[in-house]
Scaffold this motif. Structure first.
Motif, short mmCIF file in Angstrom:
data_model
loop_
_atom_site.label_atom_id
_atom_site.label_comp_id
_atom_site.label_asym_id
_atom_site.label_seq_id
_atom_site.Cartn_x
_atom_site.Cartn_y
_atom_site.Cartn_z
N UNK A 286 44.12 35.49 37.83
CA UNK A 286 43.01 34.87 37.45
C UNK A 286 43.05 34.93 36.02
N UNK A 287 42.57 33.83 35.26
CA UNK A 287 42.71 33.81 33.84
C UNK A 287 41.09 34.23 33.15
N UNK A 288 41.15 35.33 32.71
CA UNK A 288 40.04 36.06 32.08
C UNK A 288 40.01 36.26 30.63
N UNK A 289 39.11 35.47 29.92
CA UNK A 289 39.28 35.48 28.60
C UNK A 289 40.52 34.99 27.91
N UNK A 290 41.30 34.24 28.48
CA UNK A 290 42.46 33.59 28.18
C UNK A 290 43.57 34.63 28.48
N UNK A 291 43.46 35.72 29.20
CA UNK A 291 44.53 36.49 29.74
C UNK A 291 44.65 36.31 31.15
N UNK A 292 46.00 36.02 31.87
CA UNK A 292 46.11 36.03 33.07
C UNK A 292 46.33 37.28 33.69
N UNK B 196 35.95 45.89 40.10
CA UNK B 196 36.39 45.83 38.63
C UNK B 196 36.67 44.24 38.00
N UNK B 197 37.43 44.33 37.13
CA UNK B 197 37.69 43.16 36.50
C UNK B 197 37.92 41.86 37.24
N UNK B 198 39.05 41.79 37.78
CA UNK B 198 39.60 40.87 38.62
C UNK B 198 38.67 40.37 39.89
N UNK B 199 38.56 41.61 40.66
CA UNK B 199 37.90 41.56 42.04
C UNK B 199 36.42 40.96 41.61
N UNK B 200 35.89 41.13 40.50
CA UNK B 200 34.48 40.86 40.01
C UNK B 200 34.49 39.54 39.50
N UNK B 201 35.56 39.01 38.93
CA UNK B 201 35.55 37.44 38.70
C UNK B 201 35.96 36.73 39.77
#
Ligand SMILES: Cc1cc2nc3c(=O)[nH]c(=O)nc-3n(C[C@H](O)[C@H](O)[C@H](O)COP(=O)(O)OP(=O)(O)OC[C@H]3O[C@@H](n4cnc5c(N)ncnc54)[C@H](O)[C@@H]3O)c2cc1C
Length: 244
Positions: free
Chosen positions: A73-79, A102-107
């Motif tokens: 998943x791309x989050x703030x430009x970082x995959x 957390x980060x990816x699961x939250x997204x």
């Protein structure tokens, strides 16, 4: 032959982009370098849990029940990549069921919408059903239920009378993943026995202690068993089976 000549030629003429990059404009799931999937639905199971269904692009191998896939998943430009078990049964549209911790699961749970692109690795893992399973015992807690749901749906689709016991561990009914769906399956399939241990009311289930599992599932020794959940649960199960 003609195809490969055209393809090589196109590669030369379009450098540094490759023909696959132009195809990607037409179909965003297409890329010779990276498999992608288009999100087709997001089903919220609780505030912080959702099932994300997706249609994978070409090159993705058909998953088997119990396997997992790395999702990017791309989050703030970082995959960012994380592994998720497939919760869908074999032959169904692929899906992962994610708890937002957390980060990816939250997204995935909060920000994913139909039409979004997911980056995918190939399905992998050897947490698999045998080709002709006899009686089966599935034990799961939390999001550990996801590969077990995949196995259960696969077994019941193959044989609606399959002999399966599912032991679900959760703090409360509200925390029990897929609770309504599992209840409905148990009502429809007489071979499916659903045992739910709610630790909020009944206390922690100590699987490692002989007799505890037998009280809930008397024939556990006669079943091919699959356990998925927090490390402690799996370690307890390993101790129990080692001494069985
Ligand atoms: C083979 C495999 C299959 C998996 N299948 C699933 C699945 O089907 N569904 C699913 O939701 N997850 C699954 N996971 C977990 C998933 O890969 C991520 O680790 C999880 O979603 C956390 O990633 P994140 O980026 O959201 O959290 P991060 O931003 O990496 O971590 C944030 C914080 O959350 C904590 N944290 C990480 N994981 C958990 C957790 N599970 N519970 C509580 N706190 C945690 C970390 O310690 C950290 O403090 C699986 C993991 C593996 C190895």
């Amino acid at each position: 032959m003609l195809t490969s000549v055209v393809s090589r030629l196109a590669t030369t003429l379009t450098y540094p982009l490759r023909p696959s990059d132009f195809l990607a404009v037409v179909d965003p799931r297409h890329s010779s370098r990276q498999v992608r999937g288009v999100v087709t639905g997001v089903h919220r199971l609780a505030d912080d849990v959702a099932t994300v269904r997706f249609r994978p692009g070409r090159g993705w191998r058909t998953p088997r029940a119990g396997q997992w896939v790395r999702v990017g998943v791309e989050i703030d430009g970082v995959r960012r990549w994380r592994p998720f078990s497939l919760s869908s049964g074999e032959g169904e549209e692929p899906a992962v069921t994610v708890g937002a911790v957390g980060l990816v699961s939250g997204a995935l749970v909060r920000d994913t919408r139909p039409g979004d692109l997911l980056f995918l690795d190939q399905p992998q893992g050897d947490f698999l059903l045998p080709p002709t399973p006899g009686p089966v015992l599935l034990i799961g807690a939390g999001t550990g239920l996801t590969p077990l749901r995949s196995m259960l749906r696969t077994l019941l689709a193959r044989d609606p009378a399959a002999d399966v016991t599912l032991l679900q561990l959760a703090r409360s009914r509200a925390d029990a993943l897929f609770a309504d769906e599992l209840d409905a399956l148990a009502a429809r399939h007489p071979g499916l026995r659903l045992v739910r241990h709610l630790s909020g009311a009944a206390g922690r289930l100590d699987l490692a202690t002989p007799g505890v599992l037998a009280a809930l599932v008397p024939d556990w020794r006669a079943r091919a068993s699959y356990v998925c959940g927090p490390e402690g649960l799996v370690a307890d199960a390993e101790r129990l089976w080692a001494g069985a």
